[in-house]
Write an enzyme that holds these catalytic residues in place. Structure first.
Site, mmCIF file in Angstrom:
data_model
loop_
_atom_site.group_PDB
_atom_site.id
_atom_site.type_symbol
_atom_site.label_atom_id
_atom_site.label_comp_id
_atom_site.label_asym_id
_atom_site.label_seq_id
_atom_site.Cartn_x
_atom_site.Cartn_y
_atom_site.Cartn_z
ATOM 1 N N PRO A 1 -2.091 -2.458 -4.735
ATOM 2 C CG PRO A 1 -1.968 -0.203 -5.292
ATOM 3 C CD PRO A 1 -1.582 -1.190 -4.225
ATOM 4 C CG ASN A 2 -2.114 -3.050 -10.533
ATOM 5 O OD1 ASN A 2 -3.187 -3.031 -11.145
ATOM 6 N ND2 ASN A 2 -1.367 -1.977 -10.380
ATOM 7 N NE ARG B 1 1.228 -6.419 -11.580
ATOM 8 C CZ ARG B 1 1.730 -5.858 -10.500
ATOM 9 N NH1 ARG B 1 1.481 -6.371 -9.314
ATOM 10 N NH2 ARG B 1 2.460 -4.785 -10.588
ATOM 11 C CE1 TYR C 1 5.524 -8.426 -9.374
ATOM 12 C CE2 TYR C 1 4.447 -7.966 -11.473
ATOM 13 C CZ TYR C 1 5.218 -7.552 -10.399
ATOM 14 O OH TYR C 1 5.680 -6.258 -10.346
ATOM 15 C CG ASN D 1 3.768 -7.066 -2.387
ATOM 16 O OD1 ASN D 1 4.093 -5.931 -2.735
ATOM 17 N ND2 ASN D 1 3.877 -8.123 -3.181
ATOM 18 C CB ALA E 1 2.761 0.844 -7.655
ATOM 19 C CG HIS F 1 8.019 1.850 -5.767
ATOM 20 N ND1 HIS F 1 9.029 1.102 -5.210
ATOM 21 C CD2 HIS F 1 7.278 0.972 -6.514
ATOM 22 C CE1 HIS F 1 8.925 -0.153 -5.629
ATOM 23 N NE2 HIS F 1 7.868 -0.262 -6.415
ATOM 24 C CG ASP G 1 2.837 9.887 7.463
ATOM 25 O OD1 ASP G 1 4.026 9.664 7.755
ATOM 26 O OD2 ASP G 1 2.450 10.925 6.899
ATOM 27 C CD GLU H 1 9.434 -2.765 1.703
ATOM 28 O OE1 GLU H 1 10.080 -2.221 2.643
ATOM 29 O OE2 GLU H 1 9.519 -2.398 0.522
ATOM 30 C CG HIS I 1 8.629 -5.812 -2.633
ATOM 31 N ND1 HIS I 1 7.583 -5.011 -2.986
ATOM 32 C CD2 HIS I 1 9.291 -5.164 -1.642
ATOM 33 C CE1 HIS I 1 7.606 -3.913 -2.244
ATOM 34 N NE2 HIS I 1 8.626 -3.980 -1.419
ATOM 35 C CB SER J 1 9.725 -8.933 -8.621
ATOM 36 O OG SER J 1 9.409 -7.619 -8.183
ATOM 37 N NE ARG K 1 10.259 -5.817 -11.897
ATOM 38 C CZ ARG K 1 8.950 -5.698 -11.614
ATOM 39 N NH1 ARG K 1 8.507 -5.954 -10.383
ATOM 40 N NH2 ARG K 1 8.109 -5.334 -12.557
ATOM 41 N NE ARG L 1 9.044 -2.207 -11.373
ATOM 42 C CZ ARG L 1 7.736 -2.002 -11.524
ATOM 43 N NH1 ARG L 1 6.939 -1.980 -10.486
ATOM 44 N NH2 ARG L 1 7.205 -1.851 -12.730
#
Ligand code: DQA
Length: 143
Positions: free
Chosen positions: A9-10, A17, A22, A73, A76, A79, A86, A97, A99, A101, A106, A110
């Site tokens: 998302p986003n 953004r 970012y 990535n 959100a 979290h 699953d 994984e 990210h 940032s 932060r 997060r």
């Protein structure tokens, strides 16, 4: 070798953004850079982005047999998405994984990831280089 790169998302809003966090590059530009990098290692990449948890779960389920590794990535979803966790567990897809940032510098919410413990490893805080670092690591592994 084929790698699936999923952005959650986003992340389609990269460039506009919170650019201080970012960066100013759009997701299209980021993906092109990753693709060029992966070409050097003779690695095929498939890119997928969705703002919807279920679509990401569907993508993992439908792709795991056709790709060797997943770089994700989850935005959100990192979290809180037990459904995404699953999906990774039930397909046994080997995952890194990423990210952009440094999530640990932060907000506290997060700091928690529901997938870190089931991933090969985690890269955070190196901006878009993180995706390339993950590709480079995987390029050294056998399929
Ligand atoms: C992010 C960090 C997450 O906490 C956030 O919700 C994102 C982006 C990152 O790339 O730094 O959407 O995954």
């Amino acid at each position: 070798m084929k790698i699936l790169i999923i952005n959650g998302p986003n992340l389609n809003f990269l460039g506009k953004r919170e650019p201080d966090i970012y960066g100013y590059k759009t997701l299209d530009i980021v993906n092109k850079e990753i693709e060029m990098f992966a070409n050097f290692y003779n690695i095929e990449i498939e890119f997928f982005q969705s703002n919807h948890e279920g679509f990401i779960i569907d993508k993992i389920q439908e792709s795991y047999k056709n790709v060797d590794y997943l770089i994700i990535n989850p935005g959100a979803l990192t979290h809180y998405s037990i459904g995404m966790r699953d999906a990774i567990l039930s397909t046994s897809i080997k995952t890194i994984e990423v990210h952009l940032s440094n999530v640990y510098s932060r907000e506290k919410f997060r700091h928690k990831s529901v997938i870190s413990d089931i991933c090969i490893g985690k890269i955070a805080g190196f901006g878009i280089e993180g995706y390339k670092m993950a590709v480079q690591y995987l390029s050294n592994l056998k399929k």
